[in-house]
Write a protein that holds these residues in place. Structure first.
Motif, PDB file in Angstrom:
ATOM      1  N   CYS A   9      32.354 -74.718 -25.616  1.00  0.00           N
ATOM      2  CA  CYS A   9      33.439 -73.967 -24.969  1.00  0.00           C
ATOM      3  C   CYS A   9      34.162 -74.890 -23.991  1.00  0.00           C
ATOM      4  CB  CYS A   9      32.894 -72.757 -24.209  1.00  0.00           C
ATOM      5  SG  CYS A   9      31.901 -71.620 -25.199  1.00  0.00           S
ATOM      6  N   THR A  11      37.223 -75.730 -21.008  1.00  0.00           N
ATOM      7  CA  THR A  11      37.944 -75.142 -19.870  1.00  0.00           C
ATOM      8  C   THR A  11      39.226 -75.933 -19.634  1.00  0.00           C
ATOM      9  OG1 THR A  11      37.090 -76.510 -18.040  1.00  0.00           O
ATOM     10  CG2 THR A  11      35.654 -74.739 -18.853  1.00  0.00           C
ATOM     11  N   SER A  19      41.593 -71.866 -20.026  1.00  0.00           N
ATOM     12  CA  SER A  19      40.824 -70.912 -19.231  1.00  0.00           C
ATOM     13  C   SER A  19      39.851 -71.649 -18.314  1.00  0.00           C
ATOM     14  CB  SER A  19      40.052 -69.947 -20.133  1.00  0.00           C
ATOM     15  OG  SER A  19      40.932 -69.219 -20.971  1.00  0.00           O
ATOM     16  N   ASN A  24      35.721 -67.909 -18.810  1.00  0.00           N
ATOM     17  CA  ASN A  24      34.829 -68.027 -19.971  1.00  0.00           C
ATOM     18  C   ASN A  24      33.560 -67.205 -19.780  1.00  0.00           C
ATOM     19  OD1 ASN A  24      36.613 -69.759 -21.222  1.00  0.00           O
ATOM     20  ND2 ASN A  24      35.343 -71.591 -21.016  1.00  0.00           N
ATOM     21  N   HIS A  27      34.205 -63.391 -20.080  1.00  0.00           N
ATOM     22  CA  HIS A  27      34.368 -62.924 -21.464  1.00  0.00           C
ATOM     23  C   HIS A  27      33.042 -62.974 -22.208  1.00  0.00           C
ATOM     24  CE1 HIS A  27      36.650 -61.731 -24.953  1.00  0.00           C
ATOM     25  NE2 HIS A  27      35.978 -62.635 -25.656  1.00  0.00           N
ATOM     26  N   ILE A  36      26.281 -69.694 -22.249  1.00  0.00           N
ATOM     27  CA  ILE A  36      27.418 -70.482 -22.719  1.00  0.00           C
ATOM     28  C   ILE A  36      27.266 -71.912 -22.213  1.00  0.00           C
ATOM     29  CG2 ILE A  36      28.953 -68.481 -22.732  1.00  0.00           C
ATOM     30  CD1 ILE A  36      30.409 -69.799 -20.311  1.00  0.00           C
ATOM     31  N   ALA A 196      35.786 -72.851 -28.396  1.00  0.00           N
ATOM     32  CA  ALA A 196      36.812 -72.070 -27.717  1.00  0.00           C
ATOM     33  C   ALA A 196      37.645 -72.939 -26.778  1.00  0.00           C
ATOM     34  CB  ALA A 196      36.162 -70.936 -26.929  1.00  0.00           C
ATOM     35  N   HIS A 199      39.579 -68.296 -23.245  1.00  0.00           N
ATOM     36  CA  HIS A 199      38.382 -67.506 -22.947  1.00  0.00           C
ATOM     37  C   HIS A 199      38.122 -66.381 -23.938  1.00  0.00           C
ATOM     38  CE1 HIS A 199      41.508 -65.189 -20.756  1.00  0.00           C
ATOM     39  NE2 HIS A 199      40.757 -64.138 -21.018  1.00  0.00           N
ATOM     40  N   VAL A 202      35.627 -67.314 -26.676  1.00  0.00           N
ATOM     41  CA  VAL A 202      34.212 -67.556 -26.385  1.00  0.00           C
ATOM     42  C   VAL A 202      33.369 -66.481 -27.084  1.00  0.00           C
ATOM     43  CG1 VAL A 202      32.451 -67.581 -24.573  1.00  0.00           C
ATOM     44  CG2 VAL A 202      34.664 -68.692 -24.184  1.00  0.00           C
TER      45      VAL A 202
END
Length: 242
Positions: A9, A11, A19, A24, A27, A36, A196, A199, A202
């Protein structure tokens, strides 16, 4: 299979994601993902954060709003020798490390070169997960790289975004199914990932999950179903090279 973990994931610190860590996490909690990862792109990627961003990840709590947050990175494989774009001492501090081919940091050559680079990267004790391996821009000898993953205790990712019909990584369904076939035979652990960059994506693992079920791979090889198995697989890789 009940997927509770999604570690690939990104950011805003990746430069082309949209996001924050908090978004994250929120979600993930909303959709039932218990764990995560933060896997922002390493510094060689255009727009990625300075290395200080990764050195400072220790300030983040392990658990945010009830979600376990693993601190990692998505490194770039830079050459045929499997060089990664982050120093070993910092990779040692990461809870997990994904390594992948990206067009901005590795110019596609041919199958032999890509296969050599992937296998060399797997021989690094700090390269735990091979990210989005079924990339038509970087074709590899699938039986050879899965055999190398088995020998080096490397996790192979089944990338949900690669299975998106709109993805620039075309033919992901066929190639990832072939990966799963050899992973099943050689008992290589696999990890479904959303990759992802926003967000709301995710925990979006539906395409990967469907393909995994289609392959008939045993649940004990699928690390998304158990945080304990995920952590144990990382420790096994690191321990292999001590």
């Amino acid at each position: 299979m009940n997927f509770i973990l999604d570690v690939h994931c990104h950011t805003v610190n990746s430069g082309h994601a949209y996001s924050t860590v908090s978004e994250n996490v929120a979600h993930a909690a909303k959709v039932g993902i218990q764990c995560i990862g933060i896997s922002d792109h390493a510094p060689s990627m255009g727009g990625a954060s300075h290395i200080y961003n990764f050195r400072n990840q220790w300030i983040l709590p392990k658990i945010i709003n009830g979600v376990r947050v693993y601190k990692g990175v998505e490194c770039n494989i830079l050459d045929e020798n499997g060089l990664l774009d982050m120093p070993d001492d910092l990779l040692d501090e990461m809870e997990f490390v994904i390594a992948s081919f990206h067009r901005g940091t590795f110019v596609p050559v041919d199958m032999a070169m890509h296969t050599c680079a992937a296998i060399a990267a797997m021989e690094n004790k700090n390269m735990h997960i091979w990210g989005h391996p079924a990339d038509a821009n970087f074709p590899v000898d699938i039986p050879a790289v899965v055999a190398a993953a088995a020998q080096t205790s490397t996790i192979i990712e089944i990338n949900n975004q690669t299975l998106n019909p709109d993805s620039y990584r075309c033919n992901g369904n066929k190639d990832q199914l072939e990966l799963l076939k050899y992973c099943k035979e050689l008992k290589v652990p696999i990890l479904a990932s959303s990759d992802a960059h926003f967000h709301e994506h995710v925990g979006e693992l539906s395409r990967a999950r469907e393909l995994i079920l289609q392959s008939g791979i045993p649940e004990e090889q699928v690390l998304n179903t158990s945080a304990e198995r995920f952590v144990a697989a990382i420790k096994k890789k690191r321990g292999l090279y001590k």
